[in-house]
Motif scaffolding. Structure first.
Motif, short mmCIF file in Angstrom:
data_model
loop_
_atom_site.label_atom_id
_atom_site.label_comp_id
_atom_site.label_asym_id
_atom_site.label_seq_id
_atom_site.Cartn_x
_atom_site.Cartn_y
_atom_site.Cartn_z
N TYR A 62 0.84 -1.19 0.00
CA TYR A 62 0.00 0.00 0.00
C TYR A 62 0.89 1.25 0.00
N LEU A 117 -3.08 3.61 -2.93
CA LEU A 117 -3.34 2.17 -2.93
C LEU A 117 -3.46 1.75 -1.47
N ALA A 118 -4.63 1.23 -1.09
CA ALA A 118 -4.92 1.00 0.32
C ALA A 118 -5.54 -0.36 0.54
N SER A 119 -5.49 -0.82 1.79
CA SER A 119 -6.11 -2.08 2.16
C SER A 119 -7.61 -2.01 1.90
N HIS A 123 -4.55 -1.98 -4.84
CA HIS A 123 -3.32 -2.21 -4.08
C HIS A 123 -2.32 -2.97 -4.93
#
Length: 301
Positions: A62, A117-119, A123
């Motif tokens: 991320y 870009l994240a959980s 991502h």
């Protein structure tokens, strides 16, 4: 012969050699300057990952990518010595169902904008990791952009239940609007659970009354949709003497399932999947997850 000699001598005059050399050097300098400026237009911040359980073959990556330039750029690919490959995955809603798929033509970073870009969202995915990522480790990688070229980045690894760098959590807390109840909304937990024959993309959504909704997307070893005959989900927590709970998941579409089940407390749990696959029998995979319920609001006196 005299004409040829005169022409040859003219071509090799020192003055012209110097002028030609200066032109070449100037062109190289302009090219280097242009490349450096282009690379400087893209910056990468807050790159992180989670620790992976023993035996894990995948991990998520991320980060935030900022484009300070006047034109869009694209993240085309990424690589690391710590994994066989890195894929760019995007999350999208299709017919009301959350779907995760590899990005085929790159991820666009708009001019003057950023992409995070994240959980639980788009991502990076480390596939075939050489060893499970551990808390406190630093994973070196390179991101390859269409215009900016190669940019080195280091992913800081947090705990299994980490939700991101401390600065991200602090910024989110400071920016969160106050609610009438004073209680924050519960947060989803997203993870990959990988076996030798199957991979599951799992989203765990806490609910206020002590239940969670578990959404599962199944893929085979070639990262293609896996059609299972049945799927069971088990939640267990040995540290609090809580008996394991198993429920049969409901099929949402060909490769997507959903289960709603009780989870009495906040903290780290083990989530197991029992997958019935034709010609392969039963496949069992499991991984630790983190469940966080919001605090119960106090009643006014």
């Amino acid at each position: 012969m005299m004409t040829i000699a005169a022409t040859t001598a003219c071509a090799l005059r020192p003055t012209r050699i110097r002028l030609s050399l200066y032109g070449v050097l100037a062109s190289i300098a302009l090219l280097v300057a242009a490349t450096s400026a282009r690379a400087g237009e893209i910056s990468v911040k807050q790159a992180w990952s989670r620790a992976a359980p023993k035996g894990a073959q995948v991990a998520g990556g991320y980060l935030t990518i900022e484009n300070h330039g006047p034109s869009p750029d694209r993240l085309i690919s990424a690589a690391t010595p710590g994994a066989t490959k890195i894929e760019i995955h995007e999350m999208m809603t299709l017919n009301g169902i959350m779907v995760m798929r590899p990005v085929e033509d790159g991820l666009t970073i708009p001019p003057g904008g950023s992409v995070t870009l994240a959980s639980g969202s788009s991502h990076l995915m480390f596939i075939g990791i050489k060893a499970p990522f551990s808390d406190g480790e630093h994973i070196d990688a390179v991101l390859i952009f269409e215009k900016a070229g190669k940019i080195d980045v280091t992913f800081d690894v947090g705990s299994i239940g980490a939700r991101g760098p401390q600065m991200i959590a602090a910024a989110a807390a400071a920016a969160a609007p106050a609610t009438s109840s004073g209680a924050p909304a519960p947060e989803d937990f997203f993870t990959h659970i990988c076996g030798t024959q199957v991979m599951a993309n799992v989203t765990v959504s806490p609910e206020r009354e002590g239940h969670v909704v578990v959404r599962i997307e199944l893929e085979d070893a070639n990262e293609q949709p896996l059609i299972a005959q049945a799927l069971s989900v088990t939640l267990s927590r040995s540290d609090q003497q809580i008996a394991p709970v198993t429920v049969a998941a409901e099929r949402i579409s060909a490769d997507k399932w959903r289960a709603r089940m009780p989870a009495a407390s906040t903290g780290k749990w083990s989530l197991g999947l029992g997958i019935e696959v034709a010609n392969s029998g039963r496949i069992d995979i499991a991984a630790p997850i983190l469940i966080e319920y919001p605090p119960t609001p106090r009643t006014a006196r």
